[in-house]
Scaffold this motif. Structure first.
Motif, PDB file in Angstrom:
ATOM      1  N   ASP A  98       0.843  -1.199   0.000  1.00 41.76           N
ATOM      2  CA  ASP A  98       0.000   0.000   0.000  1.00 41.76           C
ATOM      3  C   ASP A  98       0.876   1.247   0.000  1.00 41.76           C
ATOM      4  O   ASP A  98       1.902   1.287  -0.671  1.00 41.76           O
ATOM      5  CB  ASP A  98      -0.977  -0.035   1.173  1.00 41.76           C
ATOM      6  CG  ASP A  98      -0.274  -0.123   2.536  1.00 41.76           C
ATOM      7  OD1 ASP A  98       0.975  -0.026   2.582  1.00 41.76           O
ATOM      8  OD2 ASP A  98      -0.977  -0.281   3.557  1.00 41.76           O
ATOM      9  N   SER A  99       0.478   2.266   0.754  1.00 40.35           N
ATOM     10  CA  SER A  99       1.207   3.541   0.738  1.00 40.35           C
ATOM     11  C   SER A  99       2.635   3.415   1.258  1.00 40.35           C
ATOM     12  O   SER A  99       3.506   4.208   0.890  1.00 40.35           O
ATOM     13  CB  SER A  99       0.446   4.589   1.557  1.00 40.35           C
ATOM     14  OG  SER A  99       0.176   4.116   2.864  1.00 40.35           O
ATOM     15  N   SER A 124      -1.327   3.288  -2.709  1.00 45.05           N
ATOM     16  CA  SER A 124      -1.939   3.764  -1.470  1.00 45.05           C
ATOM     17  C   SER A 124      -3.388   3.312  -1.367  1.00 45.05           C
ATOM     18  O   SER A 124      -4.145   3.396  -2.334  1.00 45.05           O
ATOM     19  CB  SER A 124      -1.893   5.298  -1.416  1.00 45.05           C
ATOM     20  OG  SER A 124      -0.569   5.751  -1.385  1.00 45.05           O
ATOM     21  N   PHE A 126      -4.497   0.254  -0.869  1.00 44.28           N
ATOM     22  CA  PHE A 126      -4.764  -1.141  -1.239  1.00 44.28           C
ATOM     23  C   PHE A 126      -4.740  -2.040   0.002  1.00 44.28           C
ATOM     24  O   PHE A 126      -3.960  -1.825   0.938  1.00 44.28           O
ATOM     25  CB  PHE A 126      -3.730  -1.637  -2.242  1.00 44.28           C
ATOM     26  CG  PHE A 126      -4.100  -1.364  -3.676  1.00 44.28           C
ATOM     27  CD1 PHE A 126      -5.125  -0.490  -3.996  1.00 44.28           C
ATOM     28  CD2 PHE A 126      -3.425  -1.988  -4.715  1.00 44.28           C
ATOM     29  CE1 PHE A 126      -5.468  -0.230  -5.315  1.00 44.28           C
ATOM     30  CE2 PHE A 126      -3.758  -1.744  -6.040  1.00 44.28           C
ATOM     31  CZ  PHE A 126      -4.781  -0.861  -6.336  1.00 44.28           C
ATOM     32  N   GLU A 158      -4.144  -6.356  -3.640  1.00 45.22           N
ATOM     33  CA  GLU A 158      -2.754  -6.769  -3.870  1.00 45.22           C
ATOM     34  C   GLU A 158      -2.692  -8.121  -4.577  1.00 45.22           C
ATOM     35  O   GLU A 158      -1.798  -8.368  -5.401  1.00 45.22           O
ATOM     36  CB  GLU A 158      -2.021  -6.802  -2.529  1.00 45.22           C
ATOM     37  CG  GLU A 158      -1.820  -5.397  -1.957  1.00 45.22           C
ATOM     38  CD  GLU A 158      -1.620  -5.352  -0.455  1.00 45.22           C
ATOM     39  OE1 GLU A 158      -1.361  -4.248   0.074  1.00 45.22           O
ATOM     40  OE2 GLU A 158      -1.737  -6.404   0.202  1.00 45.22           O
ATOM     41  N   ASP A 166      -4.411  -3.128   7.132  1.00 42.38           N
ATOM     42  CA  ASP A 166      -4.679  -4.151   6.118  1.00 42.38           C
ATOM     43  C   ASP A 166      -5.920  -4.988   6.438  1.00 42.38           C
ATOM     44  O   ASP A 166      -6.684  -5.340   5.530  1.00 42.38           O
ATOM     45  CB  ASP A 166      -3.456  -5.056   5.941  1.00 42.38           C
ATOM     46  CG  ASP A 166      -2.548  -4.557   4.812  1.00 42.38           C
ATOM     47  OD1 ASP A 166      -2.800  -3.448   4.313  1.00 42.38           O
ATOM     48  OD2 ASP A 166      -1.609  -5.266   4.440  1.00 42.38           O
ATOM     49  N   ASP A 212      -8.920  -2.763   5.814  1.00 41.18           N
ATOM     50  CA  ASP A 212      -9.042  -2.548   4.370  1.00 41.18           C
ATOM     51  C   ASP A 212      -9.624  -3.774   3.680  1.00 41.18           C
ATOM     52  O   ASP A 212     -10.387  -3.658   2.711  1.00 41.18           O
ATOM     53  CB  ASP A 212      -7.674  -2.224   3.761  1.00 41.18           C
ATOM     54  CG  ASP A 212      -7.215  -0.806   4.077  1.00 41.18           C
ATOM     55  OD1 ASP A 212      -8.044  -0.008   4.530  1.00 41.18           O
ATOM     56  OD2 ASP A 212      -6.025  -0.511   3.877  1.00 41.18           O
TER      57      ASP A 212
END
Length: 547
Positions: A247-248, A279, A281, A286, A311, A314
């Motif tokens: 991610d980010s 960013s 994700f 992924e 994560d 998300d």
């Protein structure tokens, strides 16, 4: 029960109070000028509410109403000091509840203006001519300012993002032109992007978890470029040895691309590393990146950077988005607005003038760094190895440190994450690719021992309470002590069971902090350049030792 939220709706942060079933809450009132109470109510079902004014032991009913549908209201409230008491029956949402002053001076301005025109009209000779010229100049200036204000309000968010950022305390939200909304990924960086980006406040300060006065406010300005696939690489490569997914923390959103850990890993090892981080994700996105972009290149190693802070959440959010065929725009959390601001601050021109003044004449305030351990409005200051470390925590992540392992294991986010990791590992193994998980701890996990050394137990609990949280129930120190590394152990056991090599960066980052090296930005949740370099160094050693 009453819950306060600050969701983003359209281009505004809208302060929201959710009162469930039978609830009541009170706001204090100071004595002052005439003011009006403005709000909108939105019932889940049929509900009712009453608003009282309390003063000197007396209780005056201001309004009593049944709420059958969404409705906006506005009415005058008494000028003396007292309290406003809100009593609800049934579930009710209050939107943008605020006190406003009526614009009662505009009639006076109009009368004065007409009076000046009449005086100039009745005055013959040069005085009339000069007065007419000044009047024409004033009217022309007002028209130009009005047009400029209208232009800024209509299109300022697109061509002046700094203006939007400066008006964030008023709740203004701008669109990020770097992003697009694809159906498969929910959100992604645009391909072939070449844009400048700048920030001064980290996300902890920008979301108003700490006041901007305690933030370093260092200006970070850099270019964001993406390749034709929409990732932060100078170019697309057909062949490379390592693919970085994440991610980010992986795409290096808070700094130049050459400071991100994939870039630093390539510089350290000499092996080609392609950055596939984006960013926002989570594990499912992924997995899609692996399938859509990575596997066809047949790299030797795929490194998945697992972000401990978000994560799992998300994964849950993306799962809900995927399952809804309508794909609605989800309600994003915003930030707490300024409780008070003068009327002239609502003008975009005023904000632009203030920004210009600060740019020319002002300098960023330098916060004095005390040689003693302190905690000031969310910012810790701790001396270490002849250096001064400053850091603030992110309340939503801080709350997660207190979660026991059993609670994490039973979460929907963990079930979704396990499934994605297993699929990534299986698909890499099928093509003879090594799959490695790099565990990135959230900032509070790394800095917690330092915070404990800075404050006494009672002071530390008081600091946690000053942060509060999304549910207004801050975590307890003893719960964080007991569960801080619960997620680490859960991922470690899972990877051992699935035969996935795992690099946990918690201890190396914590050791660096103990040695006086800042690895995260003081007012942000992300790594600075030193954090990215440490990750690349540890990963290079880890990969070199793999069979």
């Amino acid at each position: 029960m009453v819950e306060e939220r600050f969701p983003i709706r359209g281009t505004q942060v809208v302060p929201t109070l959710d009162s469930r079933e039978n609830a009541s809450f009170v706001f204090p009132l100071d004595a002052g000028a005439p003011r009006r109470l403005r709000y909108a109510v939105q019932p889940a079902k049929e509900a009712s509410y009453k608003i009282f004014f309390r003063h000197g032991g007396e209780r005056q009913l201001l309004i009593s109403e049944k709420a059958k549908r969404a409705r906006a209201r506005e009415f005058s409230v008494p000028r003396q000091a007292g309290e406003l008491e809100f009593v609800t029956r049934g579930s009710l949402t209050w939107l943008d509840l605020r006190l406003v002053r009526p614009v009662f001076l505009w009639p006076a301005y109009l009368i004065i203006g007409l009076g000046l025109v009449w005086i100039l009209w009745r005055t013959p000779g040069p005085t009339f001519q000069r007065g007419s010229e000044w009047l024409l100049l004033a009217v022309s200036l007002l028209i130009c300012l009005g047009v400029a204000e209208w232009i800024l309000r209509q299109w300022g968010a697109k061509f002046a993002p700094a203006l939007v950022a400066a008006r964030s305390e008023l709740g203004l939200v701008g669109e990020d032109s770097r992003l697009l909304d694809p159906q498969r990924y929910k959100v992604r960086l645009r391909p072939n992007l070449d844009a400048h980006y700048e920030w001064r406040l980290g996300n902890i300060a920008r979301l108003h978890f700490i006041p901007k006065e305690v933030s370093p406010q260092v200006r970070h300005r850099y270019v964001i470029r993406t390749d034709p696939e929409g990732f932060r690489n100078d170019r697309s490569r057909e062949k490379f040895q390592v693919a970085a997914i994440g991610d980010s923390f992986t795409d290096g959103a808070t700094g130049p691309a050459n400071e991100s850990w994939p870039s630093r890993l390539e510089q350290r090892t000499g092996e080609t590393v392609q950055n596939y981080g984006t960013s926002g994700f989570g594990p499912q996105q992924e997995l899609y990146v692996l399938r859509d972009f990575v596997l066809r290149h047949r790299p030797s190693v795929v490194v998945l950077a697992f972000c401990a802070g978000n994560d799992l959440s998300d994964a849950e959010a993306f799962d809900l988005w995927e399952k809804n065929p309508a794909r609605p725009i989800e309600e994003r959390p915003g930030w707490r607005l300024a409780e008070k601001y003068r009327r002239y601050e609502t003008f975009s021109l005023w904000t632009g003038g203030r920004m210009l003044w600060e740019q020319i004449f002002s300098r960023t305030a330098v916060v004095p760094l005390a040689a003693t351990k302190t905690f000031d409005r969310g910012m810790f200051t701790v001396p270490r190895s002849n250096r001064i470390l400053r850091f603030a925590f992110f309340p939503p992540y801080l709350e997660k440190l207190a979660r026991p392992r059993a609670e994490i294991e039973q979460s929907r986010g963990w079930a979704l994450t396990q499934r994605s990791l297993q699929q990534m590992h299986a698909e890499c193994a099928r093509d003879g690719i090594k799959f490695v998980l790099m565990y990135i701890p959230e900032k509070s996990k790394v800095y917690w021992p330092l915070a404990k050394s800075a404050l006494m137990e009672r002071e530390l609990q008081s600091a946690l309470e000053s942060y509060g949280g999304s549910d207004q129930h801050p975590p307890r120190k003893q719960d964080i002590d007991a569960n801080r590394l619960a997620q680490n152990a859960l991922l470690r056991d899972f990877c051992a069971q699935e035969h996935i090599p795992m690099l946990d960066l918690t201890t190396p980052l914590q050791n660096a902090v103990e040695d006086g090296v800042e690895t995260y930005f003081p007012d942000d949740t992300h790594w600075n350049a030193a954090g990215h370099d440490l990750a690349a160094r540890e990963l290079a050693k880890f990969l070199a030792e793999l069979p």
